[in-house]
Scaffold this motif. Structure first.
Motif, PDB file in Angstrom:
ATOM      1  N   GLY A 278       0.248  -4.369   7.193  1.00 27.67           N
ATOM      2  CA  GLY A 278       1.608  -4.672   7.608  1.00 27.67           C
ATOM      3  C   GLY A 278       2.430  -3.410   7.778  1.00 27.67           C
ATOM      4  O   GLY A 278       1.925  -2.281   7.718  1.00 27.67           O
ATOM      5  N   GLU A 279       3.700  -3.587   7.984  1.00 25.03           N
ATOM      6  CA  GLU A 279       4.576  -2.460   8.264  1.00 25.03           C
ATOM      7  C   GLU A 279       4.690  -1.521   7.069  1.00 25.03           C
ATOM      8  O   GLU A 279       4.896  -1.954   5.932  1.00 25.03           O
ATOM      9  CB  GLU A 279       5.966  -2.968   8.646  1.00 25.03           C
ATOM     10  CG  GLU A 279       6.939  -1.852   9.005  1.00 25.03           C
ATOM     11  CD  GLU A 279       8.319  -2.377   9.340  1.00 25.03           C
ATOM     12  OE1 GLU A 279       9.210  -1.561   9.609  1.00 25.03           O
ATOM     13  OE2 GLU A 279       8.499  -3.619   9.316  1.00 25.03           O
TER      14      GLU A 279
ATOM     15  N   PRO B 127       0.798  -1.242   0.000  1.00 22.07           N
ATOM     16  CA  PRO B 127       0.000   0.000   0.000  1.00 22.07           C
ATOM     17  C   PRO B 127       0.820   1.277   0.000  1.00 22.07           C
ATOM     18  O   PRO B 127       0.370   2.300  -0.537  1.00 22.07           O
ATOM     19  CB  PRO B 127      -0.835  -0.131   1.280  1.00 22.07           C
ATOM     20  CG  PRO B 127      -0.945  -1.602   1.511  1.00 22.07           C
ATOM     21  CD  PRO B 127       0.357  -2.176   1.059  1.00 22.07           C
ATOM     22  N   VAL B 128       2.010   1.281   0.600  1.00 14.97           N
ATOM     23  CA  VAL B 128       2.780   2.517   0.667  1.00 14.97           C
ATOM     24  C   VAL B 128       3.166   3.011  -0.723  1.00 14.97           C
ATOM     25  O   VAL B 128       3.316   4.219  -0.952  1.00 14.97           O
ATOM     26  CB  VAL B 128       4.033   2.319   1.541  1.00 14.97           C
ATOM     27  CG1 VAL B 128       5.027   1.388   0.865  1.00 14.97           C
ATOM     28  CG2 VAL B 128       4.680   3.672   1.855  1.00 14.97           C
ATOM     29  N   PHE B 129       3.294   2.100  -1.692  1.00 16.32           N
ATOM     30  CA  PHE B 129       3.652   2.515  -3.042  1.00 16.32           C
ATOM     31  C   PHE B 129       2.482   3.218  -3.731  1.00 16.32           C
ATOM     32  O   PHE B 129       2.691   3.973  -4.683  1.00 16.32           O
ATOM     33  CB  PHE B 129       4.129   1.310  -3.852  1.00 16.32           C
ATOM     34  CG  PHE B 129       5.460   0.788  -3.392  1.00 16.32           C
ATOM     35  CD1 PHE B 129       6.640   1.348  -3.854  1.00 16.32           C
ATOM     36  CD2 PHE B 129       5.532  -0.247  -2.465  1.00 16.32           C
ATOM     37  CE1 PHE B 129       7.870   0.874  -3.413  1.00 16.32           C
ATOM     38  CE2 PHE B 129       6.750  -0.720  -2.026  1.00 16.32           C
ATOM     39  CZ  PHE B 129       7.926  -0.157  -2.492  1.00 16.32           C
TER      40      PHE B 129
ATOM     41  N   LEU C  11      -7.203  -8.063  15.737  1.00 16.37           N
ATOM     42  CA  LEU C  11      -7.901  -8.823  14.692  1.00 16.37           C
ATOM     43  C   LEU C  11      -6.946  -9.726  13.922  1.00 16.37           C
ATOM     44  O   LEU C  11      -7.324 -10.812  13.482  1.00 16.37           O
ATOM     45  CB  LEU C  11      -8.605  -7.855  13.731  1.00 16.37           C
ATOM     46  CG  LEU C  11      -9.706  -6.971  14.335  1.00 16.37           C
ATOM     47  CD1 LEU C  11     -10.375  -6.145  13.244  1.00 16.37           C
ATOM     48  CD2 LEU C  11     -10.747  -7.825  15.062  1.00 16.37           C
ATOM     49  N   ASN C  12      -5.717  -9.276  13.746  1.00 24.22           N
ATOM     50  CA  ASN C  12      -4.774 -10.076  12.977  1.00 24.22           C
ATOM     51  C   ASN C  12      -4.334 -11.328  13.722  1.00 24.22           C
ATOM     52  O   ASN C  12      -4.298 -12.429  13.160  1.00 24.22           O
ATOM     53  CB  ASN C  12      -3.557  -9.227  12.608  1.00 24.22           C
ATOM     54  CG  ASN C  12      -2.517 -10.004  11.830  1.00 24.22           C
ATOM     55  OD1 ASN C  12      -1.403 -10.215  12.300  1.00 24.22           O
ATOM     56  ND2 ASN C  12      -2.879 -10.445  10.641  1.00 24.22           N
TER      57      ASN C  12
ATOM     58  N   LEU D 148      -4.158  -1.728   9.617  1.00 25.59           N
ATOM     59  CA  LEU D 148      -5.376  -1.541   8.827  1.00 25.59           C
ATOM     60  C   LEU D 148      -5.732  -2.835   8.094  1.00 25.59           C
ATOM     61  O   LEU D 148      -4.917  -3.374   7.343  1.00 25.59           O
ATOM     62  CB  LEU D 148      -5.166  -0.411   7.812  1.00 25.59           C
ATOM     63  CG  LEU D 148      -6.286  -0.180   6.805  1.00 25.59           C
ATOM     64  CD1 LEU D 148      -7.569   0.254   7.499  1.00 25.59           C
ATOM     65  CD2 LEU D 148      -5.859   0.860   5.773  1.00 25.59           C
ATOM     66  N   PRO D 149      -6.948  -3.367   8.257  1.00 20.53           N
ATOM     67  CA  PRO D 149      -7.339  -4.594   7.538  1.00 20.53           C
ATOM     68  C   PRO D 149      -7.409  -4.359   6.028  1.00 20.53           C
ATOM     69  O   PRO D 149      -7.942  -3.338   5.570  1.00 20.53           O
ATOM     70  CB  PRO D 149      -8.720  -4.917   8.117  1.00 20.53           C
ATOM     71  CG  PRO D 149      -8.768  -4.226   9.437  1.00 20.53           C
ATOM     72  CD  PRO D 149      -7.965  -2.970   9.249  1.00 20.53           C
TER      73      PRO D 149
END
Length: 752
Positions: A293-294, A80-82, A283-284, A409-410
C-alpha cells in the motif's frame, strides 16, 4: 620508626567512603568516556585504516535493512514504513552509546513478533470493523487500526527502553545470567514458530480469525487449515517463486562465501523485481494479491507515547526488554571476544534502552541486534559503528526518496523474506541431539522452554521457562553427590574412593555443592550412611615417621626457600600416607574399631546459613558423644567469617578444628592418634591490637601448636581490614616453620 615494627590501625568511616565520592579530573574523564563511548574511539578514528571497510560494510547492511525492516514490520502488525523508521533512529543512538563495534541494531524477528502479539491483542480487527449501511457488508477501517497499533507499539517500546535504562543505571546487567543459553535458544526457536504461524496468512492469501492467550497458536493453525480451500492462487504462486529464488541464491552465497567479495543482495533484488511485476501485472486488482500500500514520504515528527497504555503492557514491555538485551549482549560479547575488545554489559543495557526510548518517541518499535546483519557487517570489513551510520544514511535516502516506489510490493514476498531469514533459528533444533549426549538437564530446559513458548505465548512462556530453569538449579543443589575421599598415591590430593583407597580410621566426607537449608538434612543423612567401621592401626604399624616429615603445601613452600624460618622439612610425606594405606593387608591382626575421625571437606561451600550452622553444631555434638573427632577443611575465608558471626566457635568447637586443606587435617588426626614424630607447629601471632598498637611493641603473643585456621583466620581478618606496613626485616615475626610459611605466603600473595 623501627623497621621491625608493623603498624595496625582501622580506617575511619570518612576514609572508607572518601575514594568513592571524591571527584577528580581523571575520574570525571573516565565517567564521561564510559557514558559516551563514542568520545573514546571517534577522535582516534583512522579514515585510512577503517574508512573503506566501514563504508562497504555500511552500504551492505543498509541494503539488508530495507527488506528486513519492511518484512519484520508485518510481524509487529504495523505498516512496513515503520520498520524503516525503526532501522534508522535507534541505529544512530546506538552508534553514540554502544560499546560493541560489530553488531547491527535494528529490527529482529523475535522482538517484532513479541510486539505484534501486544498490538494485535489490544487492537484486534474486530474493534475496527463496522457494517456498511448500503449493502450490509463488514468493512475494516485499516487506517484507524494501523494508527492505534503504531501507538501501542511505540508506547510498549518506550516503556521497555525505560526498563533497560533503569536496570543499566543500577548495574543490573547481570540479570541476563539467569537466561541460560539452552533457555535463550529454546525460546528463540519457539518464537520462530510464532513467526511462521503469523505469516502463513500472507503466504496463502487467507484471512483467519485471531486468537490470544494460551494455546492460541494451536487454534490459529486449526483455523488456517479450515480456510485453506479459500487460498489465493496468485499469492501462493508469488510466494513459491520468491521462496525458491531466495533459498537458491542464499545457498549460493553460503557456498561461495569466500570467493564473493560481497554477498548477492538477493532480498533487495527480489523486492525490486516483485514490485515491478506486481505494478505492471496488476496483481492487486486482477488477482487480489495483498500489497504493502501507500508508503508516505519523509520522516515522522516526534510525539509523546500514550502513558495510559503502560499499565496494560507493563509485563510485555519487561519481557521485551529482557529478551532484547539477552540477544544483544550475547552477540556483542561474541564479537568482542573474537576481536579482542571489551563489551560493557551495563553500558550496553543503557545504550539499548535509550535506543528504544528515543525510537519510541519517533514511532519506532523495539530493536535489538540481528545475527544476519551483524555477520555481514563484520565479514564485509566493518570495524567501528561508523558502518551503522552509513547504513542509516541508506535507510534515510530510501525513506525520503524511494519509499513510495514500493507501494505495489506484495506482502507475500515480505513473508518469504521472513521465512528464509529464520533458517538459523530452525537449525537450533540440532541442539536436541547434541544436548542429549552432553547434558540431559539442559536438554530438558531447552524442550520445556520450546513447549512453553509455543503453547503459552511469548510472555507467559518466558516466565514459565525462567521459573523452570531456576527449579532445575534448586533441584540440582538439593540432590548433590556425596562422596568419601581417598588419597591419590604420592600426592596431597583426595578424590573419590571409587578409585583411590581410604585412609584407615579417617572418613573424609564431601558434598558436590554448597550445603544450605534445602539440602542440610540430606547432607546429614548421607554422612550417617557413609560412615562405617574401618580397621584402625597404631602408628607403630605403619611408616608414620616419614608421614610426619611431610610438607603441607609443597607448591607454596617453593616461594619461601630463600627465607630462613628456622625449620627443617622432609620430602616424602605424600608417599607415607600411601605406605600407611598399603600396609593394611600386611598389618591386619584382627584389630578393628569404628572411625575415629571425620573430616568434612567444605571446599565447595560458598556460604553458610543458619540451618547449616545448626546442623554442623549437631554433628560435632553427636559424634563427640561416641568419641569421634570432627574437623572442617577447605573452608573459604567468607565461610569462616560467617561461622564466626553465627557464634559457631566455642570452647567445645574451637577454631583448632579448622584446617586449610584436607591433607593438613589428616596429618593432625594421625598425630593425635599416637604418631610420635609429628612436628609441633609453633608460631608467633599477634592478636588484633588497638589502632595505636603495633605488632612488635604492644601486641599479645599467642602460642599455637596446631596447624589450623585459628591463627590464619585471625591474620586474614587483620590483613583485610587494616592498613599494614611491612618491611623485609619483619619476616622473622612470621611462623617459624615451612608448613606455616607456605600458608603465610599464600595469604600475602593472594592480596589479603
Amino acid at each position: 620508626m623501627d623497621n621491625k615494627t608493623v603498624f595496625l590501625f582501622s580506617p575511619t568511616l570518612h576514609d572508607a567512603f572518601r575514594p568513592g565520592v571524591r571527584c577528580s579530573m581523571p575520574k570525571l574523564k573516565r565517567s564521561v568516556l564510559s557514558t559516551l563511548p563514542v568520545l573514546s574511539w571517534l577522535p582516534r578514528y583512522s579514515v585510512r585504516d577503517n574508512g573503506l571497510g566501514d563504508l562497504i560494510s555500511g552500504i551492505s547492511v543498509g541494503i539488508m535493512h530495507l527488506p528486513q525492516g519492511m518484512a519484520y514490520a508485518l510481524l509487529a502488525s504495523v505498516p512496513p514504513v515503520f520498520g524503516l523508521y525503526t532501522s534508522f533512529y535507534p541505529v544512530l543512538v546506538y552508534c553514540i552509546l554502544g560499546t560493541s563495534r560489530h553488531i547491527s541494531i535494528g529490527t529482529f524477528a523475535v522482538i517484532s513478533i513479541m510486539i505484534g502479539s501486544v498490538t494485535e491483542r489490544l487492537a484486534p480487527d474486530s474493534d475496527f470493523t463496522f457494517l456498511n449501511g448500503t449493502n450490509g457488508t463488514a468493512v475494516l477501517d485499516v487506517t484507524a487500526r494501523d494508527a492505534y497499533r503504531v501507538q501501542i507499539a511505540a508506547s510498549t517500546t518506550v516503556l521497555s527502553g525505560l526498563f533497560q535504562v533503569l536496570l543499566g543505571m543500577v548495574r543490573f546487567g547481570f540479570v541476563v545470567t539467569y537466561l541460560s543459553e539452552p533457555l535463550v535458544r529454546g525460546y528463540t526457536t519457539g518464537a520462530a514458530t510464532h513467526v511462521v504461524v503469523s505469516q502463513l496468512k500472507y503466504i496463502f492469501g487467507i484471512h483467519p480469525a485471531r486468537f490470544s492467550g494460551p494455546l492460541s497458536q494451536v487454534y490459529i493453525l486449526i483455523d488456517i487449515c479450515r480456510h485453506l480451500p479459500e487460498t489465493n492462487i496468485g499469492a501462493l504462486v508469488v510466494s513459491l517463486v520468491a521462496l525458491v529464488v531466495l533459498i537458491v541464491v542464499k545457498e549460493l552465497n553460503s557456498c561461495y562465501e569466500k570467493k564473493l567479495p560481497l554477498p548477492i543482495p538477493i532480498e533487495l533484488i527480489v523486492i525490486v523485481a516483485a514490485t515491478l511485476i506486481s505494478y505492471y501485472g496488476n496483481l492487486n486488482s486482477q488477482y487480489d494479491v495483498a500489497v504493502v500500500g501507500e508508503i508516505p514520504r519523509g520522516l515522522k515528527s516526534p510525539s509523546l507515547p500514550d502513558v495510559s497504555l503502560w499499565g496494560t503492557v507493563v509485563g510485555d514491555a519487561f519481557a521485551v526488554a529482557i529478551v532484547g538485551y539477552a540477544i544483544n549482549i550475547s552477540l556483542g560479547k561474541t564479537f568482542g571476544l573474537k576481536h579482542g575488545y571489551k563489551v560493557d554489559s551495563n553500558q550496553e543495557l543503557v545504550a539499548l534502552g535509550l535506543s528504544n526510548t528515543v525510537g519510541g518517541f519517533f514511532q519506532c518499535y523495539s530493536v535489538t541486534s540481528s545475527m544476519s546483519r551483524s555477520l555481514i557487517q563484520e565479514s564485509t570489513g566493518g570495524r567501528t559503528q561508523v558502518a551503522g551510520v552509513v547504513s542509516s544514511v541508506i535507510v534515510l535516502i530510501t525513506v525520503l526518496q524511494l519509499g513510495t516506489l514500493f507501494g505495489e510490493l506484495p506482502k507475500a514476498v515480505l513473508s518469504c523474506i521472513v521465512f528464509v531469514n529464520l533458517k538459523g533459528m530452525f537449525k537450533q533444533y540440532l541442539d536436541i541431539p547434541a544436548l542429549w549426549k552432553s547434558n540431559t538437564v539442559d536438554l530438558l530446559v531447552w524442550l520445556v522452554t520450546l513447549v512453553c513458548t509455543i503453547l503459552l505465548n511469548l510472555d507467559l512462556g518466558l516466565a514459565a521457562s525462567i521459573a523452570f530453569s531456576l527449579l532445575t538449579v534448586i533441584f540440582r543443589t538439593q540432590l548433590p553427590r556425596y562422596s568419601i575421599l581417598g588419597q591419590v598415591p604420592g600426592t596431597e590430593l583426595y578424590l573419590d574412593t571409587d578409585t583411590y583407597e581410604e585412609i584407615p580410621g579417617i572418613t573424609i566426607f564431601r558434598s558436590s555443592t554448597t550445603v544450605y537449608y534445602t539440602n542440610a538434612e540430606l547432607y546429614l543423612d548421607a554422612l550417617q550412611k557413609k560412615v562405617v567401621s574401618k580397621p584402625q592401626f597404631t602408628p607403630e604399624q605403619s611408616n608414620i615417621r616419614s608421614l610426619c616429615q611431610s610438607k603441607v603445601n609443597w607448591a607454596y613452600e617453593q616461594q619461601w626457600t630463600g627465607l630462613d624460618l628456622g625449620s627443617e622439612t622432609g620430602s616424602h610425606g605424600d608417599d607415607a600416607i600411601t605406605q600407611t594405606s598399603s600396609t593394611v593387608g600386611e598389618e591386619k591382626r584382627g584389630r578393628s574399631s569404628k572411625t575415629h575421625t571425620i573430616i568434612l571437606d567444605l571446599s565447595t561451600a560458598s556460604f553458610v546459613d543458619t540451618v547449616t550452622v545448626m546442623m554442623l553444631n549437631n554433628i560435632f555434638r553427636d559424634y563427640r558423644e561416641i568419641d569421634i573427632d570432627i574437623y572442617l577443611a577447605g573452608c573459604q575465608v567468607c565461610v569462616v567469617e560467617q561461622l564466626s558471626r553465627a557464634s559457631f566457635f566455642s570452647e567445645s568447637i574451637p577454631k583448632s578444628r579448622l584446617f586449610t586443606t584436607v591433607h593438613d587435617a589428616v596429618l593432625h588426626s594421625l598425630r593425635l592418634q599416637g604418631a610420635s614424630d609429628v612436628p609441633i607447629y609453633e608460631c608467633a601471632l599477634v592478636s588484633r591490637p588497638s589502632p595505636q598498637g603495633h605488632l612488635a611493641g604492644g601486641g599479645t603473643v599467642l602460642q599455637n601448636q596446631l596447624h589450623s585456621y585459628d591463627y590464619i583466620n585471625e591474620l586474614i581478618l587483620i590483613l583485610r581490614s587494616d592498613i599494614i606496613s611491612f618491611s623485609t626485616r619483619t619476616w622473622p615475626v612470621l611462623p617459624r616453620c615451612n608448613q606455616h610459611g607456605s600458608h603465610w605466603s599464600q595469604i600475602i600473595n593472594n592480596g589479603y
